[in-house]
Design an enzyme around this catalytic site. Structure first.
Site, PDB file in Angstrom:
ATOM      1  N   CYS A  24      34.023 -13.041  11.523  1.00  0.00           N
ATOM      2  CA  CYS A  24      33.272 -14.303  11.465  1.00  0.00           C
ATOM      3  C   CYS A  24      34.214 -15.489  11.283  1.00  0.00           C
ATOM      4  CB  CYS A  24      32.267 -14.290  10.318  1.00  0.00           C
ATOM      5  SG  CYS A  24      30.880 -13.214  10.647  1.00  0.00           S
ATOM      6  N   ILE A  25      35.490 -15.226  11.077  1.00  0.00           N
ATOM      7  CA  ILE A  25      36.416 -16.353  10.883  1.00  0.00           C
ATOM      8  C   ILE A  25      37.641 -16.219  11.784  1.00  0.00           C
ATOM      9  CG2 ILE A  25      35.819 -17.184   8.593  1.00  0.00           C
ATOM     10  CD1 ILE A  25      38.056 -15.201   7.561  1.00  0.00           C
TER      11      ILE A  25
END
Lengths: 178, 102
Positions: free
Chosen positions: B101-102
């Site tokens: 997610c990053i």
């Protein structure tokens, strides 16, 4: 009348409703809060959109400005009071004791480090390098007596609400308010 | 899918990611890159090889890690693989779709 009753109109082939897909092409994420979790929600969603190949813009206003000031960006806190989901069962009077907010923020940051979540300033750098654009709200900047040089260098401009809406032009744009 | 090259057809999942990381070869990668209108340059190969090496080590990949790889910075990474660099480069590199997610 009778004939109609006997032979009801039935379509040979039922009409298929064509389901069109309208993917999100651009997001404008407005961050109006300065709490650690709110700011990170905005940063993660902006960066996530860029990673998916979408366009992404950020607009920081009111307490959200804390996240883009050089002085405070990496020193944001999470709030311990007024949030029943934080330390459930503990009364707000206890959660409001001096030092508790600092401790909770420290613990949250430690967990984030374990997941290799970047600091706020690094996240802003990543977003800019990924093609995202970061703006500050003119009204809030004036209200908090801030100057351009107080803000991190990734801030592309200090703009009005009208300019902000202009950022959201184009088909497939979503505005997200935090 | 693409009849222009003679690259062997490899088993992919429903999203087009290579099922078996070992099957990967340069012809296949070139063909997949063409689907994204990318002509692979030495710089692209450096990134792809780095991704494959990290995958072999069992490292979870993220844009940030690629940016710190010393091969490309984040800006260059986006320029090399426009339209979702980590997803696209992972697919070309024959490694699973990144779940970051990053």
């Amino acid at each position: 009348m009778k004939d109609i009753m006997e032979a009801p109109a039935v379509l040979e082939t039922p009409v298929q409703l064509k389901k069109e897909k309208y993917p999100v092409k651009k997001v404008l994420i407005i961050c109006s809060k300065g709490k650690l979790e709110d700011v990170y929600a905005a940063l993660v969603m902006t960066n996530g959109a860029l990673m998916e190949g979408m366009e992404a813009k950020m607009f920081f206003t009111f307490f959200g400005l804390e996240a883009i000031t050089k002085k405070h960006a990496n020193h944001l806190h999470t709030g311990t009071t007024g949030n029943p989901a934080m330390m459930p069962g503990v009364p707000d009077m206890i959660k409001g004791l001096p030092g508790l907010e600092t401790l909770a923020s420290y613990m949250m940051k430690r967990e984030m480090d374990k997941l290799e979540i970047p600091s706020v300033t690094e996240f802003l750098e990543i977003i800019e390098a990924s093609g995202g654009e970061i703006y500050a709200c003119k009204l809030a900047v004036e209200m908090f007596h801030l100057k351009k040089e107080d803000l991190v260098p990734e801030v592309k401009g200090i703009i009005t609400v009208g300019d902000m809406y202009a950022l959201a032009e184009g088909e497939g744009t979503q505005i997200i308010f935090i | 899918m693409n009849t222009l090259t003679s690259a062997p057809t490899l088993q992919v999942n429903e999203e087009g990611y290579l099922k078996n990381y070992q099957d990967w070869n340069r012809d296949w990668a070139t063909e997949i890159a063409h689907q994204y209108n990318i002509s692979l340059t030495p710089k692209h190969w450096d990134v792809l090889n780095w991704l494959r090496a990290k995958q072999a080590e069992g490292t979870a990949l993220s844009v940030r890690k690629v940016g710190n790889s010393g091969i490309v910075d984040i800006k260059e990474f986006y320029a090399l693989f426009p339209g979702g660099p980590l997803k696209i480069s992972s697919r070309i590199a024959g490694i699973p779709k990144p779940a970051s997610c990053i």
